[in-house]
Design a protein around this motif. Sequence first.
Motif, PDB file in Angstrom:
ATOM      1  N   ALA A  15      79.448  56.108  28.526  1.00  0.00           N
ATOM      2  CA  ALA A  15      78.452  55.293  29.222  1.00  0.00           C
ATOM      3  C   ALA A  15      77.575  56.171  30.118  1.00  0.00           C
ATOM      4  N   LYS A  16      78.191  57.137  30.814  1.00  0.00           N
ATOM      5  CA  LYS A  16      77.415  58.061  31.644  1.00  0.00           C
ATOM      6  C   LYS A  16      76.512  58.940  30.790  1.00  0.00           C
ATOM      7  N   ALA A  22      75.294  58.227  27.885  1.00  0.00           N
ATOM      8  CA  ALA A  22      74.204  57.424  27.337  1.00  0.00           C
ATOM      9  C   ALA A  22      73.044  57.373  28.324  1.00  0.00           C
ATOM     10  N   GLU A  23      73.363  57.165  29.617  1.00  0.00           N
ATOM     11  CA  GLU A  23      72.320  57.168  30.642  1.00  0.00           C
ATOM     12  C   GLU A  23      71.629  58.530  30.715  1.00  0.00           C
ATOM     13  N   TYR A  24      72.436  59.584  30.650  1.00  0.00           N
ATOM     14  CA  TYR A  24      71.907  60.953  30.709  1.00  0.00           C
ATOM     15  C   TYR A  24      70.944  61.223  29.557  1.00  0.00           C
ATOM     16  N   HIS A  25      71.357  60.869  28.355  1.00  0.00           N
ATOM     17  CA  HIS A  25      70.521  61.153  27.186  1.00  0.00           C
ATOM     18  C   HIS A  25      69.288  60.256  27.136  1.00  0.00           C
ATOM     19  N   GLU A  26      69.411  59.013  27.604  1.00  0.00           N
ATOM     20  CA  GLU A  26      68.239  58.143  27.652  1.00  0.00           C
ATOM     21  C   GLU A  26      67.188  58.713  28.602  1.00  0.00           C
ATOM     22  N   GLU A  27      67.639  59.237  29.735  1.00  0.00           N
ATOM     23  CA  GLU A  27      66.711  59.842  30.683  1.00  0.00           C
ATOM     24  C   GLU A  27      66.060  61.083  30.101  1.00  0.00           C
ATOM     25  N   ARG A  87      63.418  60.047  27.626  1.00  0.00           N
ATOM     26  CA  ARG A  87      62.168  59.640  28.278  1.00  0.00           C
ATOM     27  C   ARG A  87      61.400  60.845  28.836  1.00  0.00           C
TER      28      ARG A  87
END
Length: 236
Positions: A220-221, A223-228, A231
């Motif tokens: 979950a962490k 996923a946030e890292y890669h989404e950022e 972007r």
Amino acid sequence: MTDYRRIEDCLSRTLGLHRRPVAVTFRDSPPAEVPQFTGTEPAGCSFWRIAAEGRAFYTVPSHHYNCAVGSYTHNIPLPEDRAHELDQTLAFMTGIGYLSMEEIPAIPRLPQTPGAVIYAPLADTPLDPDVVLFADRPGRLMLLEEAALRAGVKSRVPSLGRPTCMSLPAALGNGLVTSTGCIGNRVYAELGEDELYVVVAGEHLARIADEVETIAAANAKLAEYHEERKRSFTQH
């Protein structure tokens, strides 16, 4: 005995499983506390579907005779009047280009013929399972494999294909295996085109379950890292 109800609850909740894990146990003789399966099924992997739906039961060798290939992987000799069915099935499969005869010797098999095979949803297994079947979406089972790696359980074989039933003896010898399934299994077990299998040797299951929450939280962490990063670095 291990608290398999707790383990199933943990795995299903943390991984978001759509199907119940199935415990499979091989024994020399039928267990007194488990009902025998009544009726007929076209293949041994049909019993996986029935167990995932909530039933606990055992089969005897004759319940597996309708699938010559499954009988082969489970080291169940067909009766004399049906012994020809394995050759007929293999001839059909090779004739249509599905497999080659050279592949047959490499197919894993159980080391000995079981007197009974017990199937149950993991939480309801009456015995410590030899293997546990997980059927679900790749993204969910990815987490299970990563938890296994964290627990030190590493598969020593590549992803398996046809026949799916060889994944049970393969998991016994390798700790954990992934199977993309086969068309027969997808029909008999009603496996979706977006699903596959991870099969875990029962002796490793508790250790793997202990690592699942850590792996899920880490993903979950990440996923946030890669989404950022996506972007930040994506330009058109």
